[in-house]
Design a protein around this motif. Structure first.
Motif, PDB file in Angstrom:
ATOM      1  N   ARG A  50       0.819  -1.200   0.000  1.00  0.00           N
ATOM      2  CA  ARG A  50       0.000   0.000   0.000  1.00  0.00           C
ATOM      3  C   ARG A  50       0.862   1.264   0.000  1.00  0.00           C
ATOM      4  NH1 ARG A  50      -3.066  -1.851   3.679  1.00  0.00           N
ATOM      5  NH2 ARG A  50      -2.158  -0.752   5.448  1.00  0.00           N
ATOM      6  N   GLU A  51       1.859   1.321   0.878  1.00  0.00           N
ATOM      7  CA  GLU A  51       2.740   2.478   0.962  1.00  0.00           C
ATOM      8  C   GLU A  51       3.550   2.659  -0.320  1.00  0.00           C
ATOM      9  OE1 GLU A  51       3.090   4.659   3.377  1.00  0.00           O
ATOM     10  OE2 GLU A  51       1.902   3.771   4.984  1.00  0.00           O
ATOM     11  N   SER A  52       3.966   1.529  -0.918  1.00  0.00           N
ATOM     12  CA  SER A  52       4.781   1.614  -2.126  1.00  0.00           C
ATOM     13  C   SER A  52       3.960   2.064  -3.330  1.00  0.00           C
ATOM     14  CB  SER A  52       5.421   0.247  -2.419  1.00  0.00           C
ATOM     15  OG  SER A  52       6.213  -0.189  -1.342  1.00  0.00           O
ATOM     16  N   PHE A 102      10.063  -2.246  -4.190  1.00  0.00           N
ATOM     17  CA  PHE A 102       8.815  -2.374  -4.950  1.00  0.00           C
ATOM     18  C   PHE A 102       8.582  -1.184  -5.877  1.00  0.00           C
ATOM     19  CE2 PHE A 102       8.124  -5.479  -1.621  1.00  0.00           C
ATOM     20  CZ  PHE A 102       7.590  -6.534  -2.351  1.00  0.00           C
ATOM     21  N   ILE A 103       8.991   0.012  -5.460  1.00  0.00           N
ATOM     22  CA  ILE A 103       8.830   1.168  -6.348  1.00  0.00           C
ATOM     23  C   ILE A 103       9.694   1.003  -7.591  1.00  0.00           C
ATOM     24  CG2 ILE A 103       9.348   3.631  -6.545  1.00  0.00           C
ATOM     25  CD1 ILE A 103       8.293   3.963  -3.710  1.00  0.00           C
ATOM     26  N   LEU A 142      11.038  -0.769   6.302  1.00  0.00           N
ATOM     27  CA  LEU A 142       9.966  -0.327   5.409  1.00  0.00           C
ATOM     28  C   LEU A 142      10.504   0.563   4.304  1.00  0.00           C
ATOM     29  CD1 LEU A 142       6.979  -0.176   4.672  1.00  0.00           C
ATOM     30  CD2 LEU A 142       6.754   1.758   6.279  1.00  0.00           C
ATOM     31  N   ASN A 143      11.377   1.493   4.655  1.00  0.00           N
ATOM     32  CA  ASN A 143      11.893   2.435   3.673  1.00  0.00           C
ATOM     33  C   ASN A 143      12.665   1.720   2.563  1.00  0.00           C
ATOM     34  OD1 ASN A 143      14.158   4.625   2.854  1.00  0.00           O
ATOM     35  ND2 ASN A 143      12.263   5.638   3.488  1.00  0.00           N
ATOM     36  N   SER A 144      13.529   0.767   2.955  1.00  0.00           N
ATOM     37  CA  SER A 144      14.318   0.035   1.956  1.00  0.00           C
ATOM     38  C   SER A 144      13.432  -0.846   1.079  1.00  0.00           C
ATOM     39  CB  SER A 144      15.365  -0.830   2.657  1.00  0.00           C
ATOM     40  OG  SER A 144      16.296  -0.026   3.352  1.00  0.00           O
ATOM     41  N   LEU A 145      12.460  -1.519   1.705  1.00  0.00           N
ATOM     42  CA  LEU A 145      11.597  -2.399   0.926  1.00  0.00           C
ATOM     43  C   LEU A 145      10.686  -1.609  -0.002  1.00  0.00           C
ATOM     44  CD1 LEU A 145      10.693  -5.100   3.614  1.00  0.00           C
ATOM     45  CD2 LEU A 145      12.313  -5.279   1.719  1.00  0.00           C
TER      46      LEU A 145
END
Length: 477
Positions: A323-325, A362-363, A355-358
């Motif tokens: 969702r965040e990505s 995905f982005i 979270l930031n790295s993952l």
């Protein structure tokens, strides 16, 4: 390096000592042979004297000649002096007992000759027998001496051969030992280099030797890995900026809508300010605040994504991650006519990660899929539980696909199929490194003209993990 210098000096000194020892042994044997040859000449002289004694003895006994006895005495005295002079050599060759027997035989023979010379009746047969025994003993001494010289010659003959064989064996052993160590280090260099290229730094510690060269190699690779890790983190941050640039048009559209609404509402309030009652004005202000919050949320998401800071492993839900990505790229996908479909079950286990790295992973995959579908299409993101301690994420597109040769190289740094100036070739390499650091792995399936699927496996979050990490990350479904 000091240890290496000491080893080189030690081997050099050992080699010089070995060569000096063998040279000394060879020289000593040559000198010994020379002395034995000189002594053998003396043995020959002794034998020659005894032969002369026997010749004059015969003339004295069977052909009475006035001067024969005198000659016998002269040669007998000379033989006695030679035997006395050669005492140590005779004892060395035949032993003390033989020397004593030889001298006793010579004295008895001399006494018998004097009895005969004085006219005293003597035993001619006994005298002849004593002379014969004396001659036989002298001949035996010469034979023994020749045998010893022959043995010395054999030793001198085989010393160089023994030295050469010893050197050959020593060199072969040292060569094999050093070759084994060199090839072991070369294998280590190859494995460590391949491991570092894959982002697997555990291979650096596979060399167990503690010699200076091994320690130097391990230190060099450790320093290189530290530097690469630092540079990779810098590349990740720079890649974020590239991604932000790519997302700019979509984000601009996302921000434009709430800003337009704020502008329209504010204009309306300004035009109808005198006619508005309190409830209508309050409602319009709430609309403005809501749109500002919407814009602020977009900016916050972008700032969270681009922020550089300490990466903490925490508990993350698969739904939140996707969702965040996807939120940051949703408008870009709409502009490029890409339909995003997600299938993330609610009962999936949480994963452990940053979270930031993952999000970066995905982005990058979503942007790559966007670029692969130039005419638009459907992008699918799904997640499932592998029952092997991993959560699997599939990112599938309907783009141009890749050849087997391209698939084999897509994770290599700086490899790209894009035109010059359109890509750095670092995106998938960074993705691979991030997933590797998370303890996961990535697989690729692709066919030309049919699309590509990236399958990412990330480890599940275990309940026994550090409590502080659970608190810092939280679980957000």
């Amino acid at each position: 390096m000091k240890g290496i210098r000491i080893k080189i000096i030690f081997f050099f000194v050992a080699y010089l000592s070995f060569m000096a020892l063998n040279t000394g042994m060879f020289w000593w044997n040559v000198v010994l042979l020379r002395d034995r040859l000189i002594i053998m000449d003396n043995f020959h002289e002794l034998l020659s004297d005894i032969l002369e004694i026997r010749r004059y003895e015969k003339n004295f006994m069977f052909y009475p000649e006035p001067g024969s006895f005198k000659e016998v005495v002269i040669y007998l005295d000379k033989a006695e002096k030679d035997a006395t002079h050669l005492k140590s050599n005779i004892i060395e060759v035949a032993g003390q007992k033989e020397y004593d027997a030889f001298m006793a035989n010579m004295n008895n023979y001399k006494q018998q000759l004097r009895l005969l010379a004085d006219g005293t009746p003597g035993d001619l047969a006994k005298t002849r027998k004593l002379g014969s025994d004396m001659l036989q003993k002298a001949q035996n001494l010469l034979i023994l001496k020749k045998q010893r010289i022959h043995n010395a010659l054999i030793r001198i003959q085989y010393i160089p051969i023994a030295v050469m064989i010893s050197l050959a064996v020593l060199i072969t052993v040292l060569f094999y030992w050093q070759t084994k160590k060199v090839f072991g280090r070369l294998r280590y260099v190859q494995q460590a280099a391949e491991g570092v290229a894959r982002g697997d730094y555990d291979t650096i510690n596979k060399i167990r030797s503690d010699d200076e060269i091994s320690l130097l190699m391990r230190s060099a690779f450790s320093n290189m890995a530290t530097e690469l890790e630092s540079r990779q983190q810098q590349l990740i941050e720079s890649r974020k900026l590239i991604s932000i640039g790519t997302l700019a048009s979509g984000i601009a559209h996302e921000l434009n809508n709430p800003l337009n609404n704020v502008s329209l509402t504010a204009d309306t309030m300004l035009e109808e300010f005198d006619d508005l009652d309190e409830s209508e004005a309050r409602e319009m202000l709430h609309d403005i605040i809501g749109e500002i919050g919407r814009a602020s949320l977009v900016v916050k998401s972008l700032l969270d994504f681009s922020r550089e800071g300490e990466h903490m492993m925490s508990r993350i839900s698969a739904g939140r991650l996707i969702r965040e990505s996807s939120k940051l790229v949703s408008n870009q996908l709409k502009l490029d006519k890409i339909i995003l479909q997600t299938d993330i079950p609610e009962d999936l286990p949480d994963i452990k990660g940053d979270l930031n790295s993952l999000q970066q992973v995905f982005i990058n995959l979503i942007i790559n899929a966007d670029h692969a579908m130039e005419e638009g299409g459907t992008l699918k993101i799904s997640a499932s539980d592998t029952t092997e301690g991993y959560v699997r994420f599939d990112v599938s597109d309907e783009g141009c696909g890749m050849t087997d040769e391209t698939i084999a190289r897509i994770f290599d740094p700086f490899f790209t199929t894009k035109p010059v100036g359109k890509g750095t070739g670092l995106g998938l390499s960074i993705i691979y490194g991030i997933i590797k650091k998370h303890g996961g792995y990535i697989e690729v399936q692709s066919e030309l003209g049919e699309g590509t699927t990236f399958s990412i496996y990330l480890p599940e979050h275990k309940e026994v993990e550090n409590h502080n990490e659970q608190i810092s990350g939280g679980s957000d479904r």
